[in-house]
Design an enzyme around this catalytic site. Sequence first.
Site, mmCIF file in Angstrom:
data_model
loop_
_atom_site.group_PDB
_atom_site.id
_atom_site.type_symbol
_atom_site.label_atom_id
_atom_site.label_comp_id
_atom_site.label_asym_id
_atom_site.label_seq_id
_atom_site.Cartn_x
_atom_site.Cartn_y
_atom_site.Cartn_z
ATOM 1 N N LEU A 210 0.835 -1.199 0.000
ATOM 2 C CA LEU A 210 0.000 0.000 0.000
ATOM 3 C C LEU A 210 0.869 1.248 0.000
ATOM 4 C CD1 LEU A 210 -2.685 -1.142 2.591
ATOM 5 C CD2 LEU A 210 -2.922 -1.053 0.116
ATOM 6 N N LEU A 241 -8.166 3.986 6.979
ATOM 7 C CA LEU A 241 -7.819 2.609 6.686
ATOM 8 C C LEU A 241 -6.325 2.443 6.388
ATOM 9 C CD1 LEU A 241 -8.732 -0.302 6.174
ATOM 10 C CD2 LEU A 241 -9.194 0.337 3.793
ATOM 11 N N ASP A 242 -5.676 1.543 7.133
ATOM 12 C CA ASP A 242 -4.264 1.191 6.931
ATOM 13 C C ASP A 242 -3.348 2.403 6.974
ATOM 14 O OD1 ASP A 242 -4.872 -1.503 6.673
ATOM 15 O OD2 ASP A 242 -5.176 -1.364 4.516
ATOM 16 N N ASP A 243 -3.752 3.444 7.691
ATOM 17 C CA ASP A 243 -2.960 4.672 7.735
ATOM 18 C C ASP A 243 -2.670 5.105 9.163
ATOM 19 O OD1 ASP A 243 -1.602 6.719 6.364
ATOM 20 O OD2 ASP A 243 -3.261 8.120 6.694
#
Length: 298
Positions: A210, A241-243
């Site tokens: 990502l 999200l995913d951060d």
Amino acid sequence: MTIPAAHTTTDERQYVLTLSCPDTTGIVAKLSSFIADIGGWITEAGFFTDPESGWFFTRQAVRAASISMGFDELSQRFAEVASEMGPDVRWRLWDTAKPKKAVILVSKEGHCLHDLLGRVAQNDYPMDVAAVIGNHEDLRPIAQAHGIPFHYVPFPKDAVGKRKAFDQVADLVNAESPDAIVLARFMQILPPDLCEMWSGKAINIHHSFLPSFMGARPYHQAYRRGVKLIGATCHYATEDLDDGPIIEQDVIRISHKDTPSDMQRLGRDAEKIVLARGLRFHLEDRVQVYGNRTVIFD
């Protein structure tokens, strides 16, 4: 700056102090004087000041046997010292004799769960696992083999059913009052309210492609692109999200000979190692979050 630990055994009982506050003159002197005055023997001390934000961070480990007072009295006395550092000071004191507790959330992929429970079974990991919660039944035998309760919570595809499932998961997790909620390839996106409720406790693991290769079949996308490095990221879960704040990362070099299946296998290796390291940092109070960044006293 990190001061190496003195000669001490890793299983020796310690009091671990973490603190952050706006940087100013005399903080280290005040902390050192307090510990010296109560006879504390410092075995590890780390310090960092972020020049951009102007915040000071420290982690101190002290031999419990060197202090005559109990943990509760020590906490009360240090609270008085911390109050003198201003209203923005944040601190925590942990007795290593009290193991941290975790709940692990899983789906179908078992590599991270196998690894973590294996480490715990070998008495090589600083946590007790209170429960494993799965949105599929596949990993129940792994939890049962380790004598850990497994709770199956199915996740329907419709929004209402999924919300009810998350509420059930939240009830199961909160009943254990864990120090860490580990998303070990859970494959479900936590809703914002649970991210807030478990802020600084919910820990996620994912591949490090990502944001380059988002969506389905990331390893196949990476294979077609001809990447030469794959890896994994361990981070705190947030509503972005995913951060969330990153705790740990690592990479593995690959070549043109590696197929998507090879890359997936190597990626699983990276995921379980990175999750184990990042989770250990969290459990040992080595992580301090500020903004969307972390200080890691490793």
